[in-house]
Design a protein around this motif. Structure first.
Motif, mmCIF file in Angstrom:
data_model
loop_
_atom_site.group_PDB
_atom_site.id
_atom_site.type_symbol
_atom_site.label_atom_id
_atom_site.label_comp_id
_atom_site.label_asym_id
_atom_site.label_seq_id
_atom_site.Cartn_x
_atom_site.Cartn_y
_atom_site.Cartn_z
ATOM 1 N N HIS A 213 92.498 46.498 62.157
ATOM 2 C CA HIS A 213 92.165 46.215 63.517
ATOM 3 C C HIS A 213 92.299 44.720 63.757
ATOM 4 C CE1 HIS A 213 90.959 50.233 64.571
ATOM 5 N NE2 HIS A 213 90.169 50.433 63.722
ATOM 6 N N SER A 214 92.009 43.875 62.916
ATOM 7 C CA SER A 214 91.888 42.596 63.229
ATOM 8 C C SER A 214 93.122 41.807 62.763
ATOM 9 C CB SER A 214 90.423 41.949 62.842
ATOM 10 O OG SER A 214 90.412 42.141 61.269
ATOM 11 N N PHE A 215 93.744 42.044 61.455
ATOM 12 C CA PHE A 215 94.842 41.426 61.039
ATOM 13 C C PHE A 215 95.824 42.526 60.228
ATOM 14 C CE2 PHE A 215 91.205 41.526 57.928
ATOM 15 C CZ PHE A 215 91.916 42.002 56.850
ATOM 16 N N LYS A 216 97.102 42.075 59.792
ATOM 17 C CA LYS A 216 97.747 42.942 59.047
ATOM 18 C C LYS A 216 98.126 42.280 57.689
ATOM 19 C CE LYS A 216 100.626 44.668 62.838
ATOM 20 N NZ LYS A 216 101.905 44.963 63.331
ATOM 21 N N THR A 217 97.886 42.977 56.481
ATOM 22 C CA THR A 217 98.206 42.416 55.184
ATOM 23 C C THR A 217 99.216 43.404 54.563
ATOM 24 O OG1 THR A 217 96.348 43.424 54.342
ATOM 25 C CG2 THR A 217 95.773 41.518 55.007
ATOM 26 N N GLU A 218 99.793 42.751 53.463
ATOM 27 C CA GLU A 218 101.043 43.623 52.814
ATOM 28 C C GLU A 218 100.539 43.429 51.249
ATOM 29 O OE1 GLU A 218 105.494 44.066 52.341
ATOM 30 O OE2 GLU A 218 104.760 44.286 54.538
ATOM 31 N N THR A 219 100.230 44.558 50.711
ATOM 32 C CA THR A 219 99.988 44.537 49.214
ATOM 33 C C THR A 219 100.957 45.139 48.528
ATOM 34 O OG1 THR A 219 97.670 44.373 49.791
ATOM 35 C CG2 THR A 219 97.925 44.943 47.571
ATOM 36 N N THR A 220 101.591 44.706 47.475
ATOM 37 C CA THR A 220 102.379 45.498 46.389
ATOM 38 C C THR A 220 101.797 46.023 45.473
ATOM 39 O OG1 THR A 220 103.807 43.653 46.684
ATOM 40 C CG2 THR A 220 104.320 45.158 44.860
ATOM 41 N N LEU A 221 101.977 47.355 45.496
ATOM 42 C CA LEU A 221 101.231 48.247 44.443
ATOM 43 C C LEU A 221 102.347 48.724 43.716
ATOM 44 C CD1 LEU A 221 98.502 49.910 43.797
ATOM 45 C CD2 LEU A 221 99.737 51.828 45.477
ATOM 46 N N ALA A 222 102.133 48.803 42.337
ATOM 47 C CA ALA A 222 102.940 49.285 41.393
ATOM 48 C C ALA A 222 102.147 50.121 40.174
ATOM 49 C CB ALA A 222 103.608 48.466 40.576
ATOM 50 N N ASN A 223 102.868 50.754 39.230
ATOM 51 C CA ASN A 223 102.187 51.241 38.109
ATOM 52 C C ASN A 223 102.269 50.344 37.020
ATOM 53 O OD1 ASN A 223 104.715 51.937 36.908
ATOM 54 N ND2 ASN A 223 104.687 53.970 37.875
ATOM 55 N N LEU A 224 101.774 50.523 35.970
ATOM 56 C CA LEU A 224 101.547 49.628 34.654
ATOM 57 C C LEU A 224 102.940 49.564 33.910
ATOM 58 C CD1 LEU A 224 99.924 47.588 33.450
ATOM 59 C CD2 LEU A 224 99.142 49.561 31.925
ATOM 60 N N ALA A 225 103.712 50.384 34.052
ATOM 61 C CA ALA A 225 105.029 50.633 33.535
ATOM 62 C C ALA A 225 106.280 49.928 34.300
ATOM 63 C CB ALA A 225 105.827 52.246 33.358
ATOM 64 N N GLU A 226 105.985 49.440 35.480
ATOM 65 C CA GLU A 226 107.120 48.813 36.314
ATOM 66 C C GLU A 226 106.771 47.347 36.251
ATOM 67 O OE1 GLU A 226 106.048 50.456 40.147
ATOM 68 O OE2 GLU A 226 107.341 52.435 39.845
ATOM 69 N N LEU A 227 105.762 46.862 35.790
ATOM 70 C CA LEU A 227 105.495 45.310 35.766
ATOM 71 C C LEU A 227 106.735 44.538 34.911
ATOM 72 C CD1 LEU A 227 101.821 45.182 35.046
ATOM 73 C CD2 LEU A 227 103.242 44.732 37.443
ATOM 74 N N LYS A 228 106.910 43.421 34.983
ATOM 75 C CA LYS A 228 107.892 42.746 34.274
ATOM 76 C C LYS A 228 107.084 41.534 33.422
ATOM 77 C CE LYS A 228 111.412 42.720 37.907
ATOM 78 N NZ LYS A 228 111.005 43.042 39.047
ATOM 79 N N LYS A 229 107.780 41.228 32.307
ATOM 80 C CA LYS A 229 107.211 40.302 31.375
ATOM 81 C C LYS A 229 106.423 39.168 32.047
ATOM 82 C CE LYS A 229 107.968 38.005 27.197
ATOM 83 N NZ LYS A 229 108.904 37.576 26.217
ATOM 84 N N GLY A 230 105.221 38.726 31.733
ATOM 85 C CA GLY A 230 104.326 37.702 32.263
ATOM 86 C C GLY A 230 103.667 37.988 33.484
ATOM 87 N N GLU A 231 103.822 39.105 34.167
ATOM 88 C CA GLU A 231 103.359 39.286 35.180
ATOM 89 C C GLU A 231 101.796 39.705 35.195
ATOM 90 O OE1 GLU A 231 106.024 40.829 38.889
ATOM 91 O OE2 GLU A 231 105.636 42.314 37.553
ATOM 92 N N LYS A 232 100.792 39.280 35.922
ATOM 93 C CA LYS A 232 99.355 39.513 36.013
ATOM 94 C C LYS A 232 99.238 40.596 37.136
ATOM 95 C CE LYS A 232 97.986 35.574 33.662
ATOM 96 N NZ LYS A 232 97.009 34.490 33.415
ATOM 97 N N ALA A 233 98.241 41.284 36.756
ATOM 98 C CA ALA A 233 97.725 42.478 37.757
ATOM 99 C C ALA A 233 96.254 42.837 37.430
ATOM 100 C CB ALA A 233 98.750 43.667 37.721
ATOM 101 N N LYS A 234 95.849 43.495 38.608
ATOM 102 C CA LYS A 234 94.602 44.288 38.559
ATOM 103 C C LYS A 234 94.661 45.484 38.756
ATOM 104 C CE LYS A 234 90.047 42.717 40.570
ATOM 105 N NZ LYS A 234 89.424 41.771 41.471
ATOM 106 N N ILE A 235 93.981 46.339 37.907
ATOM 107 C CA ILE A 235 93.998 47.639 37.969
ATOM 108 C C ILE A 235 93.136 48.358 39.234
ATOM 109 C CG2 ILE A 235 93.297 49.784 36.706
ATOM 110 C CD1 ILE A 235 93.603 48.205 34.040
#
Length: 100
Positions: free
Chosen positions: A16-38
């Motif tokens: 309601h107050s703002f718009k955010t865009e988040t990238t969601l992927a599965n663990l197999a789609e990450l690239k070398k060196g990328e950090k992510a949160k489960i």
């Protein structure tokens, strides 16, 4: 209250107050060196192996490498400094939020 629109990889939360865009992927789609949160898992049937290995929601991970010919992927758990190897089929069940 928010509404989620799923487009395979991206989820856009419209609040309601703002718009955010988040990238969601599965663990197999990450690239070398990328950090992510489960964030969670794509199925309700979570293998107990994931929990025993430390792949719990909220855990920060770093993608290390991927073997050729659809082989296993290697990830490092940031807090415990462990390195895990998972089959690509198993890694694709773990949903992550890519950190920038």
């Amino acid at each position: 209250m928010f509404y989620a629109y799923l487009d395979l990889i991206k989820i856009t939360y419209i609040c309601h107050s703002f718009k955010t865009e988040t990238t969601l992927a599965n663990l197999a789609e990450l690239k070398k060196g990328e950090k992510a949160k489960i964030l969670g898992y794509s199925t309700e049937d979570i293998p107990a192996k994931f929990l025993e290995l430390g792949l719990v929601p909220g855990e920060e991970i770093e993608f290390r490498c991927s073997a050729p010919f659809n082989g296993p992927v290697c990830v490092a758990l940031c807090k415990s400094k462990c390195i895990l190897a998972l089959r690509k089929s198993e890694a694709s069940e773990v949903l992550v939020k890519i950190q920038k």
